[in-house]
Design a protein around this motif. Structure first.
Motif, PDB file in Angstrom:
ATOM      1  N   ASP A 293       0.835  -1.210   0.000  1.00 12.86           N
ATOM      2  CA  ASP A 293       0.000   0.000   0.000  1.00 12.86           C
ATOM      3  C   ASP A 293       0.867   1.256   0.000  1.00 12.86           C
ATOM      4  OD1 ASP A 293      -2.298  -1.482  -0.062  1.00 12.86           O
ATOM      5  OD2 ASP A 293      -2.724  -1.303   2.081  1.00 12.86           O
ATOM      6  N   GLY A 294       1.910   1.239   0.833  1.00  8.96           N
ATOM      7  CA  GLY A 294       2.794   2.397   0.894  1.00  8.96           C
ATOM      8  C   GLY A 294       3.663   2.534  -0.341  1.00  8.96           C
ATOM      9  N   ARG A 295       3.962   1.414  -0.973  1.00  8.66           N
ATOM     10  CA  ARG A 295       4.853   1.417  -2.141  1.00  8.66           C
ATOM     11  C   ARG A 295       4.299   2.266  -3.278  1.00  8.66           C
ATOM     12  NH1 ARG A 295      10.081   0.357  -3.296  1.00  8.66           N
ATOM     13  NH2 ARG A 295      10.371  -0.125  -5.495  1.00  8.66           N
ATOM     14  N   LYS A 296       3.016   2.167  -3.518  1.00  9.12           N
ATOM     15  CA  LYS A 296       2.420   2.824  -4.688  1.00  9.12           C
ATOM     16  C   LYS A 296       2.530   4.342  -4.588  1.00  9.12           C
ATOM     17  CE  LYS A 296      -0.711  -1.069  -5.315  1.00  9.12           C
ATOM     18  NZ  LYS A 296      -2.097  -1.558  -5.313  1.00  9.12           N
ATOM     19  N   ARG A 297       2.169   4.896  -3.448  1.00 15.97           N
ATOM     20  CA  ARG A 297       2.275   6.350  -3.293  1.00 15.97           C
ATOM     21  C   ARG A 297       3.731   6.794  -3.234  1.00 15.97           C
ATOM     22  NH1 ARG A 297      -2.569   9.007  -2.616  1.00 15.97           N
ATOM     23  NH2 ARG A 297      -1.418  10.918  -2.155  1.00 15.97           N
ATOM     24  N   SER A 298       4.603   5.932  -2.720  1.00 19.48           N
ATOM     25  CA  SER A 298       6.017   6.312  -2.675  1.00 19.48           C
ATOM     26  C   SER A 298       6.595   6.458  -4.076  1.00 19.48           C
ATOM     27  CB  SER A 298       6.826   5.287  -1.874  1.00 19.48           C
ATOM     28  OG  SER A 298       7.027   4.096  -2.604  1.00 19.48           O
ATOM     29  N   MET A 299       6.035   5.721  -5.049  1.00 20.72           N
ATOM     30  CA  MET A 299       6.495   5.869  -6.425  1.00 20.72           C
ATOM     31  C   MET A 299       6.081   7.222  -6.997  1.00 20.72           C
ATOM     32  SD  MET A 299       8.308   3.193  -7.259  1.00 20.72           S
ATOM     33  CE  MET A 299       8.944   3.435  -5.587  1.00 20.72           C
ATOM     34  N   GLY A 300       4.926   7.722  -6.576  1.00 23.26           N
ATOM     35  CA  GLY A 300       4.544   9.078  -6.962  1.00 23.26           C
ATOM     36  C   GLY A 300       5.502  10.099  -6.385  1.00 23.26           C
TER      37      GLY A 300
END
Length: 433
Positions: A293-300
């Motif tokens: 879950d945290g990975r996706k926003r961290s890519m942004g």
């Protein structure tokens, strides 16, 4: 054999078409009139390579048909597969089994003696017990069987996976169900495919355990990629070094923006809910879900950092929107969180995906959808590869450099070699390298 497939979505349509291609007579049933009408007209409601040709071939041969009427399809069926959706239930994350149970209730009074009811849908442990109870309640004197036959299909390679599987898992509690399922899958057994027979509950759990383990590998290598960036190592070297260990294997060790799609997100969550219900918490899977879950926003945020932290008023070209290549599936795609993170930072988003833009438009607002990758890059301050489509593996960097305001490529799938990109005058940002 005569087979009824309840559900003409991804799993039901692929499974039905492949079983028909084995020589069985298959009727796919669905309550969605527009879907059945489209199938009658030869239009496939999902994108899956090769599926349109396979369906057309078996319809023409009289092996595959489609219907809105389950009751009409049931007489003389040897097996009835339930292949309906089991999405995450709103509010608590449990698998929504309402469609599975509705199918059981509808078929129960109309089943022939000896029919095997097979859950193909991904369902929590004990679902087969409830399906059996529902049918038994409606037809107490009927002789029938309930079995589990989980699917292990990868979107984009589903036909190959069905016809050349690593294994076929059947969960049976009686010999008759085992015999019927062995006969259904007999065309595969000559290819040395392993058919694993186990209890119904074990088969139900096997599907969830397999998906959770694969999701764990993805999240693990993504976290190792973050560490590689900090210490100055190349995650691709690390992944190769551990993947060549036969105990580990190289598959699902490609770092990226996180897993998505129709299976891993909902199945890991449903498995956690089952574990909580049985007071057997799965701490590793809990960590995997949180990490992803945290990975996706961290890519942004990674893209914003590549813009030197100055995101307000910038424009980014996203190349790829679907959760993986060779599908039009936007469910839980990393692109959703990446777009929202960029927009929260004041970034305008232009996007191109070879198959997913129609689906993306239903879930993403304020995105400019473009006709190809270069149109998306026109006037943008960075190009960002989100999905590993073949169309993005050999970009024309001279053309891309002319279209972009700034020669910046953020490669979230590590499709390129840094030296090859930089010799075209681009700044290159990858994952874990």
């Amino acid at each position: 054999m005569r087979i009824v497939m309840i559900g003409s979505g991804y799993v039901g349509l692929v499974s039905g078409a492949c079983l028909a291609d084995f020589g069985h007579h298959v009727c796919c049933v669905d309550k969605d009139a527009s879907k059945i009408e489209a199938l009658h007209q030869g239009r496939i409601p999902i994108f899956e390579p090769g599926l349109d040709e396979l369906v057309a071939k078996n319809v023409a041969a009289g092996q595959l048909q489609f219907s809105l009427d389950l009751i009409e399809a049931l007489p003389n069926a040897d097996a009835v597969f339930i292949a309906v959706g089991t999405p995450s239930r709103r509010g608590d994350g449990h698998a929504d089994l309402s469609y599975v149970y509705a199918a059981a209730r509808e078929m129960a009074p109309h089943l022939d003696a000896g029919t095997v009811v097979v859950t193909k849908s991904t369902v929590p442990v004990g679902t087969g017990d409830e399906v059996e109870r529902i049918i038994r309640e409606a037809a107490p004197d009927l002789s029938f069987s309930v079995a589990s036959n989980p699917e292990f299909l990868r979107e984009g390679a589903a036909i190959e996976d069905f016809k050349r599987p690593d294994r076929v898992v059947i969960g049976v509690n009686d010999d008759h169900a085992a015999d019927v399922l062995r006969e259904i899958y007999r065309p595969l057994l000559g290819n040395e495919t392993r058919l694993l027979a186990m209890s119904r509950r074990a088969a139900e759990l096997t599907k969830y355990a397999a998906n959770a383990f694969l999701a764990t590998k993805i999240s693990f290598i993504n976290e190792i990629a973050d560490l590689c960036e900090r210490v100055g190592a190349d995650v691709q070297n690390v992944a190769k070094g551990i993947g060549l260990d036969s105990r580990i294997g190289a598959r699902f060790l490609q770092p990226g923006p996180g897993y998505g799609g129709s299976c891993f997100p909902k199945d890991t969550l449903a498995l956690l809910k089952t574990a909580q219900d049985y007071e057997a918490p799965l701490r590793i899977v809990e960590a995997v879900v949180a990490s992803n879950d945290g990975r996706k926003r961290s890519m942004g945020r990674k893209v914003i950092h590549a813009l030197n932290g100055q995101s307000q008023g910038k424009t980014v070209a996203l190349l790829g929107l679907t959760f993986k290549a060779n599908t039009d599936d936007m469910r839980d795609s990393p692109a959703l969180a990446i777009v929202r993170t960029l927009q929260d930072g004041g970034v305008a988003v232009r996007a191109y995906d070879p198959e997913g833009m129609e689906q993306a438009a239903n879930v993403l607002d304020d995105v400019t959808y473009c006709g190809d990758a270069y149109e998306a890059m026109e006037g943008a301050d960075a190009a960002v590869i989100v999905t590993e489509w073949d169309a993005f593996r050999a970009l024309d960097f001279q053309r891309a450099g002319t279209a972009l305001n700034d020669k910046l490529l953020v490669d979230l799938r590590n499709l390129y070699d840094r030296a090859d990109v930089e010799r075209h005058g681009f700044r290159y940002v990858a994952v874990g390298r």
